[in-house]
Design an enzyme around this catalytic site. Structure first.
Site, PDB file in Angstrom:
ATOM      1  CE  LYS A   1      -8.917 -10.874 -11.656  1.00  0.00           C
ATOM      2  NZ  LYS A   1      -7.974 -10.671 -10.814  1.00  0.00           N
TER       3      LYS A   1
ATOM      4  CD  GLU B   1      -2.923 -12.913 -26.278  1.00  0.00           C
ATOM      5  OE1 GLU B   1      -3.967 -12.530 -25.558  1.00  0.00           O
ATOM      6  OE2 GLU B   1      -1.786 -12.412 -26.261  1.00  0.00           O
TER       7      GLU B   1
ATOM      8  N   GLY C   1      -4.547 -13.363 -11.330  1.00  0.00           N
ATOM      9  CA  GLY C   1      -4.321 -14.435 -12.238  1.00  0.00           C
ATOM     10  C   GLY C   1      -3.161 -15.283 -11.945  1.00  0.00           C
ATOM     11  NE  ARG C   2       1.461 -11.271 -10.582  1.00  0.00           N
ATOM     12  CZ  ARG C   2       0.940 -10.415 -10.715  1.00  0.00           C
ATOM     13  NH1 ARG C   2      -0.019 -10.654 -11.835  1.00  0.00           N
ATOM     14  NH2 ARG C   2       0.884  -9.255 -10.122  1.00  0.00           N
TER      15      ARG C   2
ATOM     16  CD  GLU D   1       1.419 -10.885 -15.255  1.00  0.00           C
ATOM     17  OE1 GLU D   1       1.605 -10.825 -16.387  1.00  0.00           O
ATOM     18  OE2 GLU D   1       0.744 -11.443 -14.570  1.00  0.00           O
TER      19      GLU D   1
ATOM     20  CG  HIS E   1      24.505 -33.111 -19.124  1.00  0.00           C
ATOM     21  ND1 HIS E   1      25.876 -33.580 -19.327  1.00  0.00           N
ATOM     22  CD2 HIS E   1      24.028 -33.627 -18.165  1.00  0.00           C
ATOM     23  CE1 HIS E   1      25.974 -34.712 -18.310  1.00  0.00           C
ATOM     24  NE2 HIS E   1      24.873 -34.709 -17.729  1.00  0.00           N
TER      25      HIS E   1
ATOM     26  CE  LYS F   1      -2.682  -7.720 -21.663  1.00  0.00           C
ATOM     27  NZ  LYS F   1      -3.476  -7.910 -20.527  1.00  0.00           N
TER      28      LYS F   1
HETATM   29  O1  F6P Z   1      -1.571  -9.949 -19.602  1.00  0.00           O
HETATM   30  C1  F6P Z   1      -1.522 -10.468 -18.384  1.00  0.00           C
HETATM   31  C2  F6P Z   1      -2.471 -10.973 -17.638  1.00  0.00           C
HETATM   32  O2  F6P Z   1      -3.518  -9.955 -17.445  1.00  0.00           O
HETATM   33  C3  F6P Z   1      -2.116 -11.872 -16.597  1.00  0.00           C
HETATM   34  O3  F6P Z   1      -1.988 -11.496 -15.583  1.00  0.00           O
HETATM   35  C4  F6P Z   1      -3.087 -12.781 -16.664  1.00  0.00           C
HETATM   36  O4  F6P Z   1      -2.824 -13.971 -15.929  1.00  0.00           O
HETATM   37  C5  F6P Z   1      -3.474 -13.035 -18.139  1.00  0.00           C
HETATM   38  O5  F6P Z   1      -3.145 -12.004 -18.649  1.00  0.00           O
HETATM   39  C6  F6P Z   1      -4.708 -13.744 -18.714  1.00  0.00           C
HETATM   40  O6  F6P Z   1      -5.863 -12.823 -18.034  1.00  0.00           O
HETATM   41  P1  F6P Z   1      -7.163 -13.582 -18.368  1.00  0.00           P
HETATM   42  O7  F6P Z   1      -7.312 -14.675 -17.180  1.00  0.00           O
HETATM   43  O8  F6P Z   1      -8.107 -12.384 -17.761  1.00  0.00           O
HETATM   44  O9  F6P Z   1      -7.655 -14.079 -19.637  1.00  0.00           O
END
Ligand code: F6P
Length: 563
Positions: free
Chosen positions: A216, A222, A288-289, A374, A405, A529
């Site tokens: 987003k 990452e 995002g979620r 979240e 189980h 972060k």
């Molecule tokens: O760190 C949490 C977050 O901001 C989530 O809310 C989001 O889904 C995820 O990181 C990834 O963010 P992006 O889509 O901006 O890479």
């Protein structure tokens, strides 16, 4: 911050106080599902609902007619319906980010263009403009018209994203595997742990691989780290195979043919080297979620095809419509959210299990963890004041029967109340028989058996009647009265999966509204972060290390001694 009316403190409402008294009365009289079922022949009927093509049985919850009435009173006192309407109409209910919350617009049909103008934009028209572009792109990839740099058809997708840019697509990809009909598979890379990428790239032919970068913000450490590494991998592999010569021109051509992106920050996508023609946007009013049904679901459109993605969206929309148009007392979606409040705030439940009796939904609980936790793991309300009650239970789960189980022991005989949602489908994509026995029926027999055992338990007399030695009778008793909701569908189709996701989105909204919290920001992920940025140099830099706390310094010393 946006100006939205301060939240109503649920704990000071008449309904909350009535619920407290009601809960105490139920405890004093003895909560007894067996007796409640015996006393009311209409209980199942009263607490069963159909929404879209899903069937909901809420009758095994710890509620009476009075509980349902009081929970609906509470919803009205906190103005749940008004806030729902404010959300659907695009008011900036995400106060801390001053944003509209409009994931529900992502699934509104094209016929509703012009009906939702938010901040000067025709939101439904914008959504369909991107959908149409994605559908056209997906058809080109699926048909083989879109070719890699050496002219080969795409057979593999690699989707790079994390959190909301990963969990939804992975979950849905796994859930809808029986509908993947174009001979294209997808691997999802999320973790910055290089092991993730190393394993996912193993055996991939770069000439037939298309990479989708999903972020987003297009700033996530990452995702951008993985994206840069995969770009390097792609170009090096293509060069090693003699497919390109490594010149800037041929590298750019390879990136254009093998990389596309999904983001709200299209200028950053371009700066990464991706052709704007191969970028698909969405908007800051999609959290995002809450984004699997936006361009974030691009991998699904390619793998499943536009028609099935459209059915997926229709499933969401069916539940949106139901949620908006059904009176609270008969609204399974709203009631499930209110029941969660009932258990968290009046029974002290700390967690909620989601137990799909469908192996294809094996990533659904993980997806729900981000969606719910979240969203509602918050200690302040949307006006910045402290919350007045517990919020945000822990969601968790595994598919049945595997969980049976493993952890069901605690559900049946532990000392904490863990409300559980059981999800099952009457039909399976893979019918099987064993010695004349329909294996899906064996499976579903377990789904029904578990909810029955949790609700009705087993008394000491019943255990004794089986000839059990007296000293182990207590260990073999089941108290029962463990609350469950059963969600039963026909078949796990794209439509049904859309329904399930929308269901939990709205459950999350209902809980957040009662607690007065902004379910659409996520400031709680920021501190870690920031600290990671400060700490990482300390692995090698003594001055940076000296700035850390004693525990962190000691751990860095361990690292240094072992590298
Ligand atoms: O760190 C949490 C977050 O901001 C989530 O809310 C989001 O889904 C995820 O990181 C990834 O963010 P992006 O889509 O901006 O890479």
């Amino acid at each position: 911050m946006a100006t939205v009316a301060a939240p109503i403190d649920a704990t000071s409402t008449a309904a909350w106080k009535a619920l407290e008294a009601h809960q105490e009365k139920l405890e004093a009289e003895g909560i007894d599902l067996k007796a409640w079922f015996a006393a009311d022949a209409d209980r199942v009927n009263k607490l069963s609902f159909d929404a879209g093509d899903l069937h909901f049985d809420l009758s095994k919850n710890l509620v009476t007619d009075e509980t349902v009435k009081l929970l609906c009173d509470l919803a009205r006192e906190v103005k749940l319906e008004e806030r729902r309407d404010a959300m659907f109409s695009g008011e900036h209910i995400n106060t801390t980010e001053d944003r509209a919350v409009l994931h529900t617009a992502l699934r509104r049909p094209a016929s509703e263009k012009g009906q939702l103008i938010v901040d000067g934009q025709d939101v439904v028209a914008d959504v369909h403009e991107v959908l149409d572009r994605m559908y056209a792109f997906a058809e080109r990839v699926r048909s083989g018209e879109w070719k890699g740099v050496t002219g080969k058809k795409i057979e593999h997708l690699v989707s790079i994203g994390i959190g909301g840019s990963d969990l939804g697509p992975v979950m849905a990809y796994e859930a809808l595997r029986p509908y993947a009909d174009a001979g294209i598979d997808c691997r999802y890379i999320s973790n910055i742990d290089p092991n993730d990428q190393a394993e996912k790239l193993k055996g991939l032919d770069p000439e037939t691989t298309l990479v989708i970068i999903v972020s987003k913000t297009f700033t996530t450490l990452e995702t951008l780290t993985n994206a840069r590494e995969v770009k390097t991998w792609m170009l090096e592999q293509l060069k090693a195979q003699g497919a390109i010569d490594g010149s800037d021109e041929q590298n750019a051509e390879a990136v254009a043919k093998h990389f596309v992106a999904v983001s709200t920050a299209l200028e950053k996508v371009e700066a990464f080297g991706i052709d704007p023609a191969n970028a698909f946007g969405f908007w800051n009013w999609v959290g995002g979620r809450y984004s699997v049904d936006s361009a974030v679901g691009l991998s699904l459109i390619v793998v499943l095809g536009p028609e099935r993605f459209q059915q997926f969206l229709e499933g969401f929309h069916a539940i949106d419509e139901y949620f908006c148009n059904t009176p609270l007392e008969n609204n399974a979606v709203a009631l499930m959210g209110l029941l969660n409040v009932w258990y968290v705030n009046f029974f002290g439940s700390k967690s909620h299990a989601v137990l799909p009796y469908c192996q294809y939904l094996h990533r659904f609980p993980a997806y729900l963890q981000q969606l719910t936790m979240e969203s509602n793991g918050k200690h302040v309300r949307w006006d910045g004041s402290a919350v007045t009650s517990d919020t945000g239970e822990i969601f968790w789960g595994e598919p049945g029967t595997n969980g049976q189980h493993a952890f069901y022991q605690l559900l049946h005989q532990g000392t904490v109340v863990v409300p559980a949602d059981f999800i099952a489908f009457a039909n399976t994509a893979n019918p099987a028989t064993d010695s004349g026995q329909d294996v899906h029926e064996l499976f579903l027999g377990n789904f029904l058996a578990q909810t029955k055992a949790l609700a009705f338990g087993k008394t000491a007399d019943e255990v004794r009647a089986e000839g059990t030695p007296e000293q182990i009778v207590p260990a073999r008793c089941f108290e029962g009265n463990r609350p469950t909701t059963s969600i039963f569908g026909d078949t796990l189709t794209p439509f049904a999966l859309g329904e399930l996701i929308a269901l939990y989105e709205h459950i999350t909204f209902v809980e957040g509204t009662v607690w007065g919290i902004d379910s659409y920001d996520q400031w709680g992920v920021e501190l870690g972060k920031q600290l990671a940025k400060q700490i990482t140099p300390a692995f090698h830099d003594d001055a940076a290390k000296a700035e850390q706390d004693a525990s962190t310094q000691a751990l860095i010393e361990f690292y240094r001694a072992h590298r």
